[in-house]
Design an enzyme around this catalytic site. Structure first.
Site, PDB file in Angstrom:
ATOM      1  N   LEU A   1      -3.940  -9.725  14.285  1.00 12.98           N
ATOM      2  CA  LEU A   1      -2.481  -9.719  14.172  1.00 12.98           C
ATOM      3  C   LEU A   1      -2.094  -9.805  12.696  1.00 12.98           C
ATOM      4  CD1 LEU A   1      -1.461 -12.112  17.082  1.00 12.98           C
ATOM      5  CD2 LEU A   1      -1.029  -9.649  16.950  1.00 12.98           C
TER       6      LEU A   1
ATOM      7  N   HIS B   1       8.253  -7.530   0.032  1.00 12.33           N
ATOM      8  CA  HIS B   1       7.246  -8.402   0.633  1.00 12.33           C
ATOM      9  C   HIS B   1       6.008  -8.363  -0.245  1.00 12.33           C
ATOM     10  CE1 HIS B   1       4.901 -10.310   3.819  1.00 12.33           C
ATOM     11  NE2 HIS B   1       3.985  -9.382   3.633  1.00 12.33           N
TER      12      HIS B   1
ATOM     13  N   CYS C   1      -1.277  -5.358   6.253  1.00  9.22           N
ATOM     14  CA  CYS C   1      -0.495  -6.175   5.336  1.00  9.22           C
ATOM     15  C   CYS C   1      -1.064  -7.590   5.188  1.00  9.22           C
ATOM     16  CB  CYS C   1       0.930  -6.204   5.886  1.00  9.22           C
ATOM     17  SG  CYS C   1       1.977  -7.400   5.103  1.00  9.22           S
TER      18      CYS C   1
ATOM     19  N   GLU D   1      -2.824  -4.798  20.043  1.00 12.12           N
ATOM     20  CA  GLU D   1      -3.419  -4.825  18.692  1.00 12.12           C
ATOM     21  C   GLU D   1      -4.942  -4.686  18.816  1.00 12.12           C
ATOM     22  OE1 GLU D   1      -2.514  -4.859  15.227  1.00 12.12           O
ATOM     23  OE2 GLU D   1      -4.681  -4.603  15.288  1.00 12.12           O
TER      24      GLU D   1
ATOM     25  N   GLY E   1      -4.567   6.831  -2.219  1.00 10.08           N
ATOM     26  CA  GLY E   1      -3.519   7.076  -1.232  1.00 10.08           C
ATOM     27  C   GLY E   1      -3.972   6.756   0.179  1.00 10.08           C
TER      28      GLY E   1
ATOM     29  N   GLY F   1      -3.976   5.622 -10.129  1.00 10.12           N
ATOM     30  CA  GLY F   1      -3.095   4.710 -10.879  1.00 10.12           C
ATOM     31  C   GLY F   1      -1.765   4.484 -10.191  1.00 10.12           C
TER      32      GLY F   1
HETATM   33  P1  FAD Z   1      -0.154  -2.004   9.477  1.00  7.68           P
HETATM   34  O1  FAD Z   1       0.161  -3.214   8.721  1.00  7.68           O
HETATM   35  O2  FAD Z   1      -1.225  -1.110   8.944  1.00  7.68           O
HETATM   36  O3  FAD Z   1      -0.538  -2.449  10.936  1.00  7.68           O
HETATM   37  C1  FAD Z   1      -0.971  -1.504  11.875  1.00  7.68           C
HETATM   38  C2  FAD Z   1      -1.739  -2.232  12.952  1.00  7.68           C
HETATM   39  O4  FAD Z   1      -1.939  -1.341  14.040  1.00  7.68           O
HETATM   40  C3  FAD Z   1      -3.117  -2.674  12.498  1.00  7.68           C
HETATM   41  O5  FAD Z   1      -3.273  -4.058  12.729  1.00  7.68           O
HETATM   42  C4  FAD Z   1      -4.084  -1.859  13.358  1.00  7.68           C
HETATM   43  O6  FAD Z   1      -5.232  -2.602  13.731  1.00  7.68           O
HETATM   44  C5  FAD Z   1      -3.223  -1.577  14.580  1.00  7.68           C
HETATM   45  N1  FAD Z   1      -3.632  -0.356  15.301  1.00  7.68           N
HETATM   46  C6  FAD Z   1      -3.868   0.870  14.770  1.00  7.68           C
HETATM   47  N2  FAD Z   1      -4.150   1.746  15.763  1.00  7.68           N
HETATM   48  C7  FAD Z   1      -4.099   1.052  16.928  1.00  7.68           C
HETATM   49  C8  FAD Z   1      -4.290   1.411  18.290  1.00  7.68           C
HETATM   50  N3  FAD Z   1      -4.577   2.665  18.657  1.00  7.68           N
HETATM   51  N4  FAD Z   1      -4.157   0.452  19.217  1.00  7.68           N
HETATM   52  C9  FAD Z   1      -3.836  -0.844  18.873  1.00  7.68           C
HETATM   53  N5  FAD Z   1      -3.657  -1.224  17.588  1.00  7.68           N
HETATM   54  C10 FAD Z   1      -3.770  -0.286  16.644  1.00  7.68           C
HETATM   55  N6  FAD Z   1       3.300  -3.343   0.918  1.00  7.68           N
HETATM   56  C11 FAD Z   1       4.258  -4.136   0.400  1.00  7.68           C
HETATM   57  O7  FAD Z   1       5.426  -4.022   0.810  1.00  7.68           O
HETATM   58  N7  FAD Z   1       3.960  -5.084  -0.541  1.00  7.68           N
HETATM   59  C12 FAD Z   1       2.712  -5.235  -1.017  1.00  7.68           C
HETATM   60  O8  FAD Z   1       2.475  -6.103  -1.867  1.00  7.68           O
HETATM   61  C13 FAD Z   1       1.684  -4.412  -0.498  1.00  7.68           C
HETATM   62  N8  FAD Z   1       0.407  -4.537  -0.928  1.00  7.68           N
HETATM   63  C14 FAD Z   1      -0.566  -3.765  -0.375  1.00  7.68           C
HETATM   64  C15 FAD Z   1      -1.872  -3.906  -0.820  1.00  7.68           C
HETATM   65  C16 FAD Z   1      -2.872  -3.144  -0.275  1.00  7.68           C
HETATM   66  C17 FAD Z   1      -4.289  -3.305  -0.771  1.00  7.68           C
HETATM   67  C18 FAD Z   1      -2.581  -2.222   0.769  1.00  7.68           C
HETATM   68  C19 FAD Z   1      -3.680  -1.405   1.402  1.00  7.68           C
HETATM   69  C20 FAD Z   1      -1.298  -2.064   1.219  1.00  7.68           C
HETATM   70  C21 FAD Z   1      -0.274  -2.821   0.655  1.00  7.68           C
HETATM   71  N9  FAD Z   1       1.050  -2.686   1.057  1.00  7.68           N
HETATM   72  C22 FAD Z   1       2.020  -3.453   0.499  1.00  7.68           C
HETATM   73  C23 FAD Z   1       1.428  -1.729   2.116  1.00  7.68           C
HETATM   74  C24 FAD Z   1       1.604  -2.465   3.446  1.00  7.68           C
HETATM   75  O9  FAD Z   1       0.410  -3.164   3.743  1.00  7.68           O
HETATM   76  C25 FAD Z   1       1.950  -1.478   4.539  1.00  7.68           C
HETATM   77  O10 FAD Z   1       3.078  -0.715   4.149  1.00  7.68           O
HETATM   78  C26 FAD Z   1       2.243  -2.205   5.832  1.00  7.68           C
HETATM   79  O11 FAD Z   1       1.132  -2.959   6.253  1.00  7.68           O
HETATM   80  C27 FAD Z   1       2.603  -1.199   6.920  1.00  7.68           C
HETATM   81  O12 FAD Z   1       2.882  -1.901   8.087  1.00  7.68           O
HETATM   82  P2  FAD Z   1       2.681  -1.208   9.511  1.00  7.68           P
HETATM   83  O13 FAD Z   1       3.230  -2.166  10.506  1.00  7.68           O
HETATM   84  O14 FAD Z   1       3.209   0.174   9.489  1.00  7.68           O
HETATM   85  O15 FAD Z   1       1.094  -1.049   9.684  1.00  7.68           O
END
Ligand code: FAD
Length: 440
Positions: A39, A430, A43, A35, A266, A181
């Site tokens: 951690l 979630h 999200c 990471e 987006g 939106g």
């Molecule tokens: P992420 O949660 O983005 O985690 C990716 C991780 O990888 C990060 O910690 C990053 O630091 C790490 N990383 C990236 N590149 C590297 C690398 N090269 N080496 C090591 N580490 C790396 N979804 C919902 O279901 N409900 C909600 O209410 C919701 N609200 C949201 C509100 C906002 C403002 C935003 C921006 C998003 C929201 N989402 C919501 C979407 C949700 O956050 C994402 O769909 C979710 O976090 C995706 O999970 P992920 O594990 O794919 O990636």
């Protein structure tokens, strides 16, 4: 085994990577999680959780302003934004340390740093404090998430921020332009307006939240109107300028102004710097292509969550994919559900599982809808929240359930029960209380 060689290396500690790492360790795999930042991913740190903490606080504030409707006298109701932010940080820290404990209990190594592929079996990890190490793996899971997209026509200014930038503000802006939106734009518009900000949403498409049905959107628009939120649809933002006093622009024929402009246009998959070619993985700007078991084009490498092509960019989707990827790595049968429930945590909440009437119409599927209003529901009346409905969408041909849409109080929780049969055993939306029933 060589000390630095793992059965499974997971890149990214968000809901996709965290779920993958935990399940891999539970299945007896020697696992490392790399990471680069905190951690919990986007999200926990800048997405789902902080926004819901602020929606809860601003929603309570609004409710207290209208408490007289329930016979409660609440005089001199105010909020302390600094305290709201401190409470939000405490929630994030608590959940962050919970993740750390779960990873430690399962003996998952955590490597702090940025990973890239050196070969199909090796990662190079550059530590945050400099220095690098190599991590060998049999299988890898890419869960690097997504980053917000910044339209090129916007000038650089501290007044023009993305969602993470908005969350970093120390005060609530008196006025706010929300560009976009979609779900994120509508949630920020809600939380800012509930705190009293004068919000204008500018959306290029003909409607906000284009996948929901008109009746659900009408409820949200009514609520936006009561909060004073202006919604400009079919309007392209242009001529944006920012100076010490604010941000100015044009949206179609209208002039718009805000202390802050929030970009909610987006997100793009975070694949830059991963050196995917070194591992033989095919990807483009839309993300990494995966099959129903989350396999990439490299036989031993999987990808999950926002970084994958056609991801709905939801935490519960990322979690489901993380679990499916690791079950597949362990040789078990697993496959992604076609749908997970998606929620917009506006006021009223809007939750959808499977097809809405709108989506069915777009794809030419003939459907029949059954709609029940909350206007005669005792619980809704007791809470003073009778505006809303549950709508089930059935196939005209065969009569089976294709989708459920709920607009109203607790929609994000209700959708779990209502959508059984559509989302299989996929994780619930979630963040919800219903997640406490679903075991990781
Ligand atoms: P992420 O949660 O983005 O985690 C990716 C991780 O990888 C990060 O910690 C990053 O630091 C790490 N990383 C990236 N590149 C590297 C690398 N090269 N080496 C090591 N580490 C790396 N979804 C919902 O279901 N409900 C909600 O209410 C919701 N609200 C949201 C509100 C906002 C403002 C935003 C921006 C998003 C929201 N989402 C919501 C979407 C949700 O956050 C994402 O769909 C979710 O976090 C995706 O999970 P992920 O594990 O794919 O990636």
């Amino acid at each position: 085994m060589d000390n630095s060689k793992y059965n499974v290396a997971v890149i990214g500690g968000g809901p996709g990577g965290y779920a993958a790492a935990v399940r891999a360790a539970e299945l007896g795999k020697r696992t490392v999680l790399v990471e680069a930042d905190a951690l919990g991913g986007e999200c926990l740190n800048r997405g789902c959780i902080p926004t819901k903490a602020m929606l809860a606080a601003s929603g309570l504030y609004r409710r207290m302003l209208g408490a007289a409707d329930l016979g409660i006298v609440a005089d001199n109701v105010r909020f302390d934004y600094g305290a709201v932010l401190r409470n939000r940080s405490a929630i994030v820290s608590r959940l962050n340390s919970g993740i750390r404990q779960v990873l430690a209990a399962r003996k998952i190594d955590v490597a702090q740093g940025r990973a890239s592929f050196a070969s199909p079996n090796e990662l190079a990890v550059v530590g945050n404090a400099g220095g690098s190490r190599s991590i060998g793996f049999e299988y890898a899971v890419i869960a690097t998430g997504s980053a917000s997209v910044r339209p090129a026509f916007l000038p650089e200014s501290p007044r023009i921020v993305d969602s993470a930038g908005f969350l970093a503000l120390e005060s609530i802006p008196e006025s706010l332009i929300v560009l976009g939106g979609g779900a994120i734009g509508c949630e920020f518009a809600t939380l800012a307006a509930q705190f009293g900000s004068a919000v204008t949403i500018v959306e290029q498409a003909d409607a906000i939240l284009p996948d929901i049905d008109d009746d659900a959107r009408a409820l949200l628009l009514e609520s936006f109107a009561s909060l004073g939120v202006k919604v400009l649809t079919g309007a392209t933002l242009s001529d944006v300028e920012a100076d010490a006093d604010g941000v100015y622009g044009a949206a179609g024929d209208a002039e718009v102004y805000g202390d802050i402009l929030l970009i909610a246009t987006g997100r793009r998959p975070r694949i830059d710097g991963l050196c995917l070619k070194a591992a033989g993985i095919v990807a483009d700007n839309a993300g990494i292509t995966v099959d129903a078991q989350c396999r990439t084009s490299a036989v031993n490498i999987f990808a999950v969550g926002d970084v994958t092509r056609e991801s709905p960019r939801l935490a519960n989707w990322a979690t489901m994919q993380g679990l499916v990827a690791t079950e597949t790595i362990a040789g078990n049968q697993a496959s992604c559900a076609k749908h997970v429930a998606s929620c917009v945590f506006t006021n009223p909440e809007i939750a959808v599982a499977g097809l809405t009437e709108t989506m069915a119409g777009r794809t030419g599927i003939a459907v029949r809808a059954a709609k029940r209003s909350f206007a005669w529901n005792g619980r809704a009346l007791a809470e003073g929240a009778e505006r809303g409905f549950v709508k089930q969408v059935f196939a005209k041909d065969g009569g089976h359930l294709l989708g459920v849409e709920i607009a109203g109080p607790h929609a994000s929780e209700l959708i779990v029960q209502a959508s059984a049969g559509i989302c299989g055993d996929a994780p619930p939306p979630h963040p919800t209380l219903s997640e406490s029933i679903y075991s990781l």
